[in-house]
Enzyme design. Structure first.
Site, short mmCIF file in Angstrom:
data_model
loop_
_atom_site.label_atom_id
_atom_site.label_comp_id
_atom_site.label_asym_id
_atom_site.label_seq_id
_atom_site.Cartn_x
_atom_site.Cartn_y
_atom_site.Cartn_z
N ASP A 156 -86.40 27.36 64.84
CA ASP A 156 -87.35 28.23 64.14
C ASP A 156 -88.75 28.02 64.71
OD1 ASP A 156 -88.16 29.93 61.81
OD2 ASP A 156 -89.20 28.10 61.23
N GLU A 189 -86.60 30.48 68.94
CA GLU A 189 -87.32 31.64 68.42
C GLU A 189 -88.70 31.54 69.09
OE1 GLU A 189 -88.27 33.73 64.15
OE2 GLU A 189 -88.74 31.60 64.35
#
Length: 717
Positions: free
Chosen positions: A353, A389
């Site tokens: 993330d 990401e």
């Protein structure tokens, strides 16, 4: 209640490994803090409610406090109190009145109970976070539990699926089974539920090779959500990086073993397990946040602080704080965590993330950051799938295509380009050409391969694929923020009615558009990622930010109707085609250049006339219908020899009206066999009609087709 451990039995222990380590003869406790003056180990009863004893860790070696308790054993419940200066303006927030969790804890007991006592400062004080709060927080804190990591794995083996064959299925441990009728009720929403045979059978039937799980690290429900009767459903609010979240276990005291059992069952089916991990920030927030772990252990080391105002946090994550991966001990914690999940829990990869954060140094994003170098040289981490990401909200935070070789990246340019093309935006042809080709414009450097582009249409954050064709606007009212949250630019279209409708024409075009986008996803170079439920038309009622919806908005509804059956069948066919034709998943980028070894161009583009596209066609904003041809005879690898794959023609028509398309010529070809036409709601493998080269095929408005070349007898392919 077990008797208190005799303090006199503590010995020096070792500074390594960090955490609470069961040796078979006792437990070694080791906690890093560069700036603390004293650390007390607090022991509790089995429930974690009664503190039995405080023991000062006797030794301090290489900035690690440590001690060994020969009477401690697996099951021992503990936490720490850390002494040191309370000088927020210098970055120090030590407060021994606040119980703090071990960053290396493998298991936890109890839950957070939000109270002002959890904060190191006195809420409401005129000096704000510069004040000092003396209330004891232990009654409101979960505790840590010592774990014996022994587990009988049997013959478990990592599937080791090659990247070129990988298809990712993004899902949520709870949401995927909470409403599944064939999962026993007490197992729904748990690790055991995901390990259920019926669930695995469905996932496997989709041609999926890897299950990507939203965060399962120990995380916190935000107090502001609890006040509104909501929770942090997605789980992007970690406070521990080693223990699996107990909330997803059928028996919470055995979450550790239940997670391992789930992994083993998925591996039995040939499915890899990829964890979505949140190392970029923690649940402690900014200077006004609670003291739960890192902030009270060594705030100045664990977090990035403003260099000239250390009271305040750098907030490149948008969550209040940013984990300081530039510090060697913090970097060690993250890499220790990753290795632990691979070696002890047998996971097969990670999706990071806000991955840009992890590659930041004080000067900004750096492809040669300590974290990226640590991963690439690590023999354990270099052998698993690493997916970034590739963005955050800090300066220069958008880094798609810029991660180090060996990494894959979520490619939101694929998402936005494909959505824009099929919704009818002008000028998308050239961009779509790049996305169909593995986004070579972004990833074809340093020896990176097409698989580095993780292509997706929908993910947990945003509209589902069904809602993308059913809503013009987001509908997030249930989140309690007056619909202000979530993205407003969704590249969606409702085709005449906002939300569900009984209009057969609208439903027909919606279903076709879903098939078009799924076809584009599976038939593009790169690694496809499917959002769980998109294969049967799952809806979130127009909510594109369901992070706080632990209810039927987020949970998959397995009671789908005929539309769902058709869509599942279509998704399976796409996966079959991708597996059947290796040219769709080549390990190297195909180009439009002529290859002398194979005497063909690997990649060609055609306009409806059957002629090759020219620069003017790509630049024409009204180009919405064109074709891509992949010639299977193109060189497959670095060895200069012709390939032996099939040749495929993909036609895409985003016009709302039909287009007559002349099927182009191809050397050694004597016809084209239709494999797919999204205008047909149901398609069988046996239904593969043949067409002659030069035939005019009526391509329905808003549709996608796939053909394979039928070669002259005796010719390759």
């Amino acid at each position: 209640m077990p008797p208190a451990i005799n303090q006199s039995r503590i010995t020096e222990g070792r500074a390594n490994p960090l955490g609470a380590t069961w040796t078979g003869l006792g437990v070694n406790f080791a906690l890093f803090s560069a700036n603390a003056t004293k650390v007390e180990l607090c022991l509790f009863d089995n429930s974690g409610e009664t503190e039995l004893e405080r023991i000062e860790l006797p030794e301090y070696t290489n900035e690690v406090f440590h001690g060994f308790l020969p009477d401690a054993r697996p099951g021992t419940v503990y936490a720490y109190r850390v002494h040191g200066p309370y000088e927020p303006e210098q970055g120090h927030r030590f407060n021994p009145n606040k119980l703090v969790l071990d960053p290396y804890a493998l298991s936890h007991v109890g839950e957070f109970k939000w109270d002002h006592a959890l904060f190191g400062y006195t809420i409401g004080h005129k000096d704000e976070d510069l004040s000092f709060d003396e209330r004891d927080s232990a009654a409101f804190m979960p505790k840590c539990r010592v774990v014996d990591p022994a587990f009988t794995w049997g013959n478990d083996r990592r599937p080791r699926i090659p990247w070129e064959r990988t298809i990712v299925y993004e899902t949520h441990v709870k949401g995927v089974t909470k409403r599944h009728p064939l999962v026993p009720e007490d197992a729904r929403g748990t690790y055991a539920g995901l390990a259920n045979h019926e669930v695995i059978k469905h996932i496997k039937s989709l041609g999926v090779t890897a299950v990507e799980l939203l965060p399962i690290h120990f995380f916190v429900n935000d107090d502001y959500l609890l006040d509104k009767g909501l929770v942090n459903y997605w789980g992007y609010n970690s406070i521990g990086f080693f223990g699996p979240a107990r909330r997803y276990a059928r028996n919470q005291d055995f979450a550790f073993a239940e997670f391992k059992e789930m992994v083993a069952r998925l591996h039995d089916a040939g499915l890899e397990v990829i964890m979505d991990v949140v190392y970029n920030h923690t649940a402690e927030g900014n200077e006004r946040g609670a003291t739960l772990s890192f902030k009270g252990i060594d705030n100045a080391s664990y977090y990035r602080l403003l260099p000239d105002q250390k009271r305040y946090y750098i907030n490149d994550t948008g969550t209040g704080n940013t984990v300081n991966l530039s510090h060697p001990r913090v970097l060690q914690m993250v890499t220790d965590s990753l290795r632990y999940w691979v070696n002890e829990m047998h996971v097969d990869g990670f999706r990071f993330d806000l991955g840009t954060i992890l590659a930041r140094e004080p000067h900004g994003f750096d492809e040669q950051s300590a974290f990226l170098k640590a991963c690439n040289q690590d023999p354990v981490l270099a052998d698993v799938k690493l997916i970034a990401e590739p963005w955050d909200i800090g300066p220069g935070g958008y880094q798609v295509g810029n991660f180090a070789p060996g990494w894959a990246e979520w490619n939101d340019k694929f998402r936005d380009t494909v959505r824009g093309f099929w919704v009818g935006e002008e000028g998308k042809a050239a961009d779509l050409g790049n996305r169909l080709s593995g986004s070579a414009d972004l990833f074809n450097h340093h020896g990176r391969r097409p698989w580095a582009s993780v292509n997706f249409l929908a993910a947990h954050d945003g509209f589902t694929l069904n809602d993308l064709v059913s809503y013009n606007e987001k509908h997030n009212e249930a989140n309690g923020e007056e619909n202000r949250d979530g993205h407003s630019h969704n590249l969606s279209f409702n085709y005449g009615v906002e939300g569900p409708t009984d209009d057969p024409e609208i439903n027909a075009v919606r279903e076709r558009q879903i098939r078009n986008m799924l076809g584009t996803l599976y038939l593009s170079q790169g690694t496809p990622m499917l959002l769980a439920g998109d294969e049967f038309g799952r809806s979130q009622d127009g909510n594109n930010n369901a992070y706080c919806q632990d209810n039927e908005i987020s949970w998959l509804n397995w009671d789908w109707q005929d539309k769902g059956d058709r869509l599942v069948a279509f998704t399976r066919r796409l996966a079959d085609l991708r597996n059947r034709f290796p040219v769709l998943r080549r390990g190297r980028f195909l180009s439009g250049e002529f290859h002398e070894a194979s005497e063909v161009k690997g990649l060609s583009w055609y306009k409806p006339s059957g002629e090759e596209m020219e620069a003017a066609d790509w630049e024409d904003p009204n180009t919405r219908c064109f074709a891509r041809m992949l010639d299977g005879r193109a060189q497959e690898s670095g060895i200069r020899r012709p390939g032996h794959d099939a040749t495929l023609l993909l036609i895409l028509n985003a016009y709302h009206e039909a287009v007559e398309f002349t099927l182009p010529e191809c050397p050694d070809g004597r016809g084209w066999v239709r494999l797919l036409d999204t205008n047909l709601a149901e398609q069988e493998d046996e239904d593969e009609p043949e067409f002659r080269i030069g035939d005019s095929y009526t391509v329905t408005g808003r549709s996608l087709l796939l053909f394979t070349l039928k070669r002259q007898r005796g010719k390759r392919g």
